[in-house]
Design a protein around this motif. Structure first.
Motif: not given
Length: 525
Positions: A456-459, A490-497, A522-525
């Motif tokens: 997972i790299a993004r929610i 805040g809500a929205g798109t959150i990315t991480f390694g 949840t997304y892989a990228g």
């Protein structure tokens, strides 16, 4: 008139000497063209270009910022100062020079012009250190956080204002900033965004102002009516007692702002002020527009606003609320062009765009975020360096790109710390925004889980209708190890390694109302 080459070379050598002394890096601009551009009243009176066309330098301390100002050939020589890291009392000292007038207890922009200060890289935080603009003009401040500036207690800075302007100030654009305190006057804080003593042609756009007793004022007293021509648009005011803003005299244009939890009063037009108030969204608030705490009336032209759980005081000798229907009592002519987003989508577009470290995104005029493309023909009025990848500790969610691949929450499992009556953990993964999960209180955990590990790299956290803007601070946690992958608000798109895990938790640690998570994608990228 251009100065002789010898003098320009001498000035450049002096700048390099100062830079070496304080550890300030001279750099090539990360982006030579602008994205977007100045808006509102800051476009008037000759416009606002900041440091466009000037040298670009990088600063990681307050002393380096002052050194950049002092190393210029003159007090009006354009300069772009890219700031990264935490600026505080410990790394901010007074620097002397013919082109500056600085102080150790604040970032001092005094008796100068043609300046851009912009946060880059991992972000810029002015911690307990305010930005003071005095006897100055043509200044742009972008993509920075200013927090916990005090007027009493220790340490002191800038009279307690996060950003303060006074004494013949013209053409200021403050954009994509986060201004926050940790309480009101009793806790030692003052205003987040104050203008007084002849300050005019200012725009505050795409910014967050929160957790303060006072949002900001225009005019320091009923007799200080020399200020005006101020625009406020696409800002989030959250958990503010009053002054969002307080207007004394002059004209203000207030449109497409999201207001959540104005505890005592909101837009306070008084002492002859006139405000045009359009397409704003007011939620869980009191007395959001009117004349308060004075018998000297102010005026407003209001249209297109949405009131969501707003309460009103009864009229009195020093209380003249505009509500509940908020009829206009004046007309206000706006001299510049602008596009209004519909008020119903304002909480969402503001959540996606406002504040520091959001990628400098703006609304496309139809409630969707966009990053205007850079081009050589773009206006030089907003020099925006290209932003580096958001680090894991970025304080706000990012919405700069679309996810790739399928939503891995579909078909997964879910659980949480608690759930309110009528809500379900499974509602956050059913691709249905009419259903949602809420904790039993104002904070709690919601998790997505799988039988085998997923990368997972993004929610994406989507708030259900009626609760947009309720989520305050949060953490994203690798539930397998307990590691915090990201924190922010805040809500929205959150990315991480990219992280391999079997369970990911979204932990809400503060909120302005009971949160409603419609979808946890949840997304892989």
């Amino acid at each position: 008139m251009r100065r002789p080459v010898a003098l320009r070379l001498k000035a450049g050598l002096a700048t390099m000497a100062v830079a070496a002394a304080v550890g300030m890096a001279l750099s090539v601009p990360e982006a030579s063209a602008a994205t977007g551009g100045v808006t509102g009243f800051a476009t008037q009176h000759g416009g606002t270009t900041g440091g466009a066309g000037g040298q670009t330098v990088r600063a990681t301390t307050g002393t380096a910022i002052h050194a950049a100002l002092c190393g210029r050939a003159s007090s009006s020589t354009p300069i772009i100062i890219q700031v990264e890291g935490t600026i505080n009392h410990g790394n901010t000292t007074k620097v002397s020079g013919s082109s500056c007038n600085t102080a150790a207890d604040k970032i001092e922009l005094k008796e100068i012009s043609n300046i851009t200060i912009i946060g880059v890289g991992g972000g810029a935080v002015f911690d307990q250190l305010g930005i003071h603009i005095r006897d100055a003009s043509n200044i742009i401040i972008q993509n920075v956080t200013v927090r916990n500036v005090k007027k009493s207690g220790s340490p002191l800075s800038n009279g307690g204002d996060a950003i303060g302007m006074e004494s013949t100030v013209r053409n200021i654009w403050v954009d994509h900033v986060t201004l926050e305190a940790s309480g009101g006057e009793a806790e030692g804080f003052d205003g987040l965004f104050d203008m007084k003593d002849n300050t005019q042609y200012v725009t505050l756009s795409y910014s967050i102002l929160r957790n303060s007793g006072r949002g900001g004022l225009i005019g320091s007293s009923e007799s200080d009516r020399s200020n005006g021509f101020i625009t406020f648009h696409h800002n989030l005011y959250q958990n503010i007692d009053s002054r969002t803003p307080l207007l004394r005299g002059g004209i203000a244009h207030v449109y497409n702002n999201s207001y959540v939890s104005l505890n005592e009063s909101g837009i306070n037009s008084r002492a002859g002020a006139r405000a045009k108030v359009e397409n704003n969204y007011f939620k869980n608030s009191k007395d959001v527009l009117g004349t308060y705490y004075t018998s000297e009336a102010g005026f407003w032209q209001a249209s297109g606003n949405i009131l969501d759980n707003v309460t009103w005081s009864s009229p009195g000798s020093d209380t003249n609320p505009a509500g509940p229907s908020m009829p206009s009592n004046t007309t206000v002519s706006i001299p510049y062009s602008y596009t209004l987003d519909g008020a119903s989508c304002v909480p969402n577009i503001v959540a996606l765009t406002a504040g520091a470290n959001k990628g400098l995104q703006v609304s496309n005029g139809n409630c969707s975020p966009q990053t205007p493309p850079q081009s050589p023909s773009a206006s030089p009025s907003s020099p925006r360096p290209s932003t580096s990848p958001t680090p894991p500790t970025s304080p706000t969610p990012s919405a700069t790109s679309s996810p790739s691949g399928p939503n891995l929450s579909i078909g997964a499992g879910s659980d949480g710390s608690s759930k309110a009556d009528g809500t379900s953990y499974g509602n956050v993964r059913d691709a249905n925004m009419t259903t949602y999960w809420s904790p039993s209180g104002s904070t709690g955990d919601i998790s997505i889980k799988w039988s085998t590990a997923k990368s997972i790299a993004r929610i994406i956290i989507r708030e259900a209708s009626g609760a947009v803007g309720a989520i305050g601070s949060w953490q994203v946690i690798n539930a397998d190890t307990g590691a915090v992958l990201k924190s922010g608000s805040g809500a929205g798109t959150i990315t991480f390694g990219a992280t391999s895990l079997t369970k990911v938790t979204f932990r809400i640690t503060s909120s302005s109302a009971v949160p409603r998570v419609g979808e946890f994608e949840t997304y892989a990228g």
